[in-house]
Design a protein around this motif. Structure first.
Motif, PDB file in Angstrom:
ATOM      1  N   ILE A   1     -92.499  21.714  51.933  1.00 11.32           N
ATOM      2  CA  ILE A   1     -91.234  22.339  52.319  1.00 11.32           C
ATOM      3  C   ILE A   1     -90.314  21.328  53.005  1.00 11.32           C
ATOM      4  N   ASP A   2     -89.065  21.387  52.677  1.00 10.54           N
ATOM      5  CA  ASP A   2     -87.994  20.548  53.222  1.00 10.54           C
ATOM      6  C   ASP A   2     -87.982  19.123  52.687  1.00 10.54           C
ATOM      7  N   ASP A   3     -88.797  18.800  51.673  1.00 10.37           N
ATOM      8  CA  ASP A   3     -88.694  17.475  51.045  1.00 10.37           C
ATOM      9  C   ASP A   3     -87.303  17.257  50.468  1.00 10.37           C
TER      10      ASP A   3
ATOM     11  N   LYS B   1     -71.946  17.989  49.647  1.00  9.15           N
ATOM     12  CA  LYS B   1     -72.357  18.944  48.618  1.00  9.15           C
ATOM     13  C   LYS B   1     -73.077  20.127  49.273  1.00  9.15           C
ATOM     14  N   PRO B   2     -72.895  21.338  48.735  1.00 13.34           N
ATOM     15  CA  PRO B   2     -73.541  22.521  49.317  1.00 13.34           C
ATOM     16  C   PRO B   2     -75.058  22.480  49.199  1.00 13.34           C
ATOM     17  N   PHE B   3     -75.722  22.903  50.269  1.00 15.42           N
ATOM     18  CA  PHE B   3     -77.168  23.063  50.292  1.00 15.42           C
ATOM     19  C   PHE B   3     -77.476  24.444  50.850  1.00 15.42           C
ATOM     20  N   LEU B   4     -78.258  25.211  50.095  1.00 16.30           N
ATOM     21  CA  LEU B   4     -78.595  26.582  50.494  1.00 16.30           C
ATOM     22  C   LEU B   4     -80.080  26.659  50.793  1.00 16.30           C
ATOM     23  N   THR B   5     -80.441  27.443  51.781  1.00 19.66           N
ATOM     24  CA  THR B   5     -81.840  27.646  52.095  1.00 19.66           C
ATOM     25  C   THR B   5     -82.062  29.076  52.542  1.00 19.66           C
ATOM     26  N   GLU B   6     -83.266  29.575  52.278  1.00 18.22           N
ATOM     27  CA  GLU B   6     -83.622  30.937  52.705  1.00 18.22           C
ATOM     28  C   GLU B   6     -84.090  30.923  54.127  1.00 18.22           C
TER      29      GLU B   6
ATOM     30  N   HIS C   1     -88.354  29.778  50.116  1.00 18.47           N
ATOM     31  CA  HIS C   1     -89.546  29.716  50.963  1.00 18.47           C
ATOM     32  C   HIS C   1     -90.793  29.267  50.207  1.00 18.47           C
ATOM     33  N   ASP C   2     -90.843  29.544  48.924  1.00 18.99           N
ATOM     34  CA  ASP C   2     -92.028  29.171  48.137  1.00 18.99           C
ATOM     35  C   ASP C   2     -91.967  27.735  47.611  1.00 18.99           C
ATOM     36  N   LYS C   3     -91.063  26.917  48.168  1.00 17.93           N
ATOM     37  CA  LYS C   3     -90.874  25.503  47.827  1.00 17.93           C
ATOM     38  C   LYS C   3     -90.203  25.291  46.470  1.00 17.93           C
TER      39      LYS C   3
END
Length: 99
Positions: free
Chosen positions: A78-80, A94-99, A57-59
């Motif tokens: 965020i989300d760049d 490829k795996p991508f993780l996000t909070e 969340h904090d980029k």
């Protein structure tokens, strides 16, 4: 909707794989996180030679390379990182993780 279901499944799979790999990982690998520039992190992502990318969340974006090294950088907004991954032909699946 399909995209989000797929990302959810990939996230869960990656978390489970990470938990089991920690049990069998080589303890000699340095697990410290190296801070780098956003441009350098984007270059490393574009090679496709990584295990996973995670966004907080904090980029903060963390990149785990195939050799276990971990790099992090702050994305400009965020989300760049999502756009970087979408534009990367080597990053498919490829795996991508996000909070």
């Amino acid at each position: 909707m399909f995209y989000f279901k797929r990302m959810f499944c990939i996230t869960v799979f990656t978390l489970l794989a990470g938990c089991t790999s920690n049990l069998t990982s080589n303890k000699n690998i340095d697990s410290t996180v190296t801070t780098t520039t956003w441009q350098n992190l984007v270059s490393m992502i574009n090679t496709g030679n990584y295990q996973s990318v995670g966004q907080q969340h904090d980029k903060t974006v963390r990149l785990v390379l195939n050799n276990g090294q971990v790099f992090q950088a702050k994305e400009p907004k965020i989300d760049d990182v999502l756009q970087v991954i979408r534009d990367c032909s080597e990053c498919s699946g490829k795996p991508f993780l996000t909070e």
